[in-house]
Design an enzyme around this catalytic site. Structure first.
Site, PDB file in Angstrom:
ATOM      1  N   LYS A 106     -39.218  -5.191 -75.914  1.00 49.25           N
ATOM      2  CA  LYS A 106     -38.748  -6.585 -75.908  1.00 49.25           C
ATOM      3  C   LYS A 106     -39.625  -7.502 -75.055  1.00 49.25           C
ATOM      4  CE  LYS A 106     -34.941  -6.249 -78.453  1.00 49.25           C
ATOM      5  NZ  LYS A 106     -34.891  -6.934 -79.768  1.00 49.25           N
ATOM      6  N   GLU A 128     -30.036 -15.138 -77.155  1.00 56.45           N
ATOM      7  CA  GLU A 128     -28.874 -14.324 -77.493  1.00 56.45           C
ATOM      8  C   GLU A 128     -29.148 -12.902 -77.016  1.00 56.45           C
ATOM      9  OE1 GLU A 128     -31.433 -14.716 -79.430  1.00 56.45           O
ATOM     10  OE2 GLU A 128     -31.827 -12.683 -80.128  1.00 56.45           O
ATOM     11  N   SER A 395     -39.325   2.837 -78.984  1.00 53.98           N
ATOM     12  CA  SER A 395     -39.245   1.412 -78.639  1.00 53.98           C
ATOM     13  C   SER A 395     -38.617   1.138 -77.274  1.00 53.98           C
ATOM     14  CB  SER A 395     -38.483   0.660 -79.725  1.00 53.98           C
ATOM     15  OG  SER A 395     -37.210   1.254 -79.921  1.00 53.98           O
TER      16      SER A 395
END
Lengths: 415, 269
Positions: A106, A128, A395
């Site tokens: 991220k 969000e 990830s």
């Protein structure tokens, strides 16, 4: 710049060189800008700012410094020998996005968008978050760049993820509880868009995945494509070849878009996206949007969605909060229709088994999202020859999930 | 003269130098019987056009009051089909112009052609799809024209002049000017720059211009009526319905009271 000196591939970051989306923000039939007119000027301003950044090497040089010296890139490509031996088939490599600062991919996107925010002269970002991973990565980037930060999070998710709420607050962000709708990720997205309708003069919406109206899916893909570019260069440098298969989990689809897009033109590289089958497609609640959904409109984009016959959004479920989304990035819908990427689904049980197997064989605790991709590799590897190479995009790390996994395994870990 | 009720009502208003009042109600809220009764009641209190919102699970443009009404209507099992039936029932004895306000998500799932057919059959006179931008509008223009529905589009204060000219060219019936930068819902005051925007809009738009978002009382209606052809009031009405329902007020009673409030706003135009 120091960032460039550290990389195996030369520049770390860079604008996309893909032919999609077209000038109207479409990936084939998908994408577009299905938004109230109030937001049109804001997305146009963002598209203009991003285009200017794409043409400016100084932007990418600066981002490279942050990616290298702050986020810790490049992330390693690790040959998982014990997992490979256990499965007795193709060699499995892990792209270690779990080793980035904040523990997931991220941060690649939030640093890029935060830098873009400063370029637009806006002092505030909103975002969000579902389980809180993107919220934490946004709060981190906002602190790093000195931006005000408000994160919208469903009331239900706040209850389940109290630790991440505190983490965001430590990082200086304000977390707003969303009480509307199902009180989860999709409602948090609605609320962030509503904030942006009245605040876009001073505020950037730092969206967390390859979703929403154009140009967001393109921007997030480009910022995440550092994953695929590094993977390509690392395979070449270490093994003088490209991988035969690349596997990534798909919720909104940002880590998958990031690792897939640099391989899009390599026709011999199989790309496999793994959706969350939850309780099982056809058996219960799930989040397998591409496999079980149909094209429709949600959150400003035309893409595969999970809706009822009236176009109302369906409830979704996955053991992994990061995959628990009733839409998917429009470029994935396009890749599905063209057949460039194969989409499969892994259920909660398979993901948990993969989670445990990676812990035991490699000493790596994966995020439950990434465990879906691992699960598919576990299934696929024994069917391929030993000289074949599979890259799994790991990830994120799973520290955030251990309490939930303990609960699911019936273990009491409360202090 | 056009057969469409929206054209007729704005012609009448223009001839008499009046401004229209356009109340918004959430369809199927609090239930379908109330929708039929409200349409009947509001049509006889001087409303020019009634907007009927189709509840949607993920409306971006709506503030908390309308969102809540959507959520409650859907929780009661409301389906699009039921709402069309209720409107068709009311249409038998209601001659006021009716406009459907509906998310593109709903229309795309049902199919644009089928949706406009069903809208026309139910007795609607126009369609507002707030999340369809100019770039996607052509097919909506063509399909609404086919069944003689008006395609009503929105402009914001942030919309540049060349773009609002493009939107006006794709619109029919009236043009919807969004009064605030933000979601639907009552605001303390009307933006200072609104009269200027409308004046500029009139330089390249011959359609009636109606203003909505953030207008909730007779004083604000009177203020906006000075420069607009129609004033749209939504959340203030829906909020009164919710308050009455939550207090357990009988339907006949709260419909009378809501109608009284709309009558006051009609008088303020």
């Amino acid at each position: 710049m120091s960032g460039r000196d550290h990389t195996v591939a030369g520049r770390l970051s860079g604008p996309g060189n893909r032919s999609w989306p077209d000038s109207s923000g479409r990936f084939g039939a998908f994408g577009g800008q299905f938004i109230p007119e109030t937001l049109t000027a804001a997305v146009q301003q963002l598209a203009d700012a991003y285009r200017a950044a794409c043409d400016d090497p100084a932007f990418w040089n600066e981002l490279d410094v942050y990616l290298a010296d702050y986020a810790g890139r490049p992330s390693p490509l690790y040959y998982a020998t014990r997992l490979t031996d256990r499965l007795g088939g193709a060699r499995i490599f892990l792209k270690r996005e779990d080793l980035n600062h904040t523990g997931a991919h991220k941060i690649n996107n939030t640093l890029g968008q935060a830098l873009l925010t400063t370029r637009m002269g806006k002092p505030r970002v909103i975002a969000e978050t579902g389980a809180g991973q993107h919220g934490v990565a946004t709060a981190t980037a906002a602190a790093c760049f000195g931006l005000d930060c408000v994160v919208y999070m469903g009331a239900e998710d706040i209850r389940r993820q109290a630790l991440n709420v505190f983490r965001m607050e430590l990082l200086g962000a304000k977390v707003v509880s969303v009480e509307s709708g199902q009180k989860t990720l999709k409602d948090a997205i609605n609320e962030t868009l509503r904030d942006w309708m009245s605040s876009s003069d001073t505020t950037h919406y730092l969206i967390g995945s390859v979703m929403g109206p154009h140009p967001f899916p393109m921007i997030v893909r480009d910022f995440q494509s550092v994953i695929g570019r590094e993977t390509r260069a690392q395979m070449r440098a270490q093994h003088s070849c490209l991988p035969d298969v690349v596997i990534a989990c798909v919720g909104g689809g940002s880590n998958a878009a990031g690792v897939f897009s640099p391989f899009e033109d390599d026709a011999d590289v199989r790309l496999i996206g793994v959706e969350a089958a939850g309780e099982g497609v056809g058996k219960g609640l799930h989040a397998a949007t591409i496999l079980a959904g149909a094209p429709g409109v949600l959150h400003g984009m035309h893409t595969y969605v999970l809706q009822d016959a009236d176009g109302q959004t369906s409830p979704v479920h996955s053991v992994s909060a990061g995959l628990d989304y009733p839409g998917v990035g429009p470029e994935h819908s396009h890749w599905h229709e063209t057949g460039r990427v194969e989409y499969v689904a892994t259920d909660d049980k398979q993901a948990l088994e993969a989670f445990s197997m990676l812990c035991e064989t490699e000493g790596i605790i994966p995020a439950l999202e990434s465990a879906h991709a691992i699960a598919h590799a576990i299934e696929l590897a024994p069917t391929l020859p030993k000289q074949a190479n599979i890259v799994v995009n790991l990830s994120g790390r799973g520290d955030k999930d251990v309490v939930e996994v303990a609960r699911l395994l019936g273990r009491d870990v409360s202090a | 003269m056009s057969n469409n009720r929206i054209d007729r009502v704005f012609s009448r208003l223009k001839a008499t130098g009046r401004t229209g009042l356009l109340p918004y109600i959430t369809g199927g809220y609090p239930n379908l019987d109330a929708t039929v009764a409200l349409l009947r009641s509001l049509s006889s209190c001087g409303a020019s056009v009634i907007e009927v919102g189709f509840p949607f699970s993920d409306s971006i443009a709506d503030g908390p009051v309308i969102q809540d009404s959507f959520h409650r209507a859907l929780s009661n099992g409301l389906k699009v089909e039921h709402l069309f039936e209720a409107v068709a029932t009311a249409r038998r004895d209601v001659d006021v112009a009716l406009v459907a306000m509906v998310s593109c998500s709903i229309i795309d799932r049902i199919g644009l052609k089928e949706f406009v057919d069903r809208s026309a059959t139910a007795g609607f006179d126009g369609l507002i799809v707030p999340d369809v931008p100019l770039e996607e509008a052509q097919r909506f223009v063509e399909e609404t024209e086919r069944v003689h529905l008006k395609n009503i589009m929105l402009v914001a204060s942030s919309t540049p002049p060349d773009r609002s000219a493009g939107i006006a060219a794709m619109s029919s019936g009236f043009l919807y000017q969004i009064a605030v930068a933000g979601t639907t819902g009552e605001r303390a005051s009307i933006a200072n720059n609104l009269p200027g925007h409308i004046a500029q809009l009139r330089s390249h738009c011959n359609l009636p211009i109606c203003v909505g978002f953030g207008i909730g009382n007779p004083e604000q209606v009177a203020e906006v009526a000075q420069f607009a052809d129609g004033v749209i009031v939504g959340s203030a009405i829906v909020r009164r319905i919710t308050q009455a329902v939550d207090k357990g007020s009988p339907m006949e009673k709260w419909i009378e009271s809501v109608t009284g409030y709309v009558t006051q706003m009609v008088a303020a135009t």
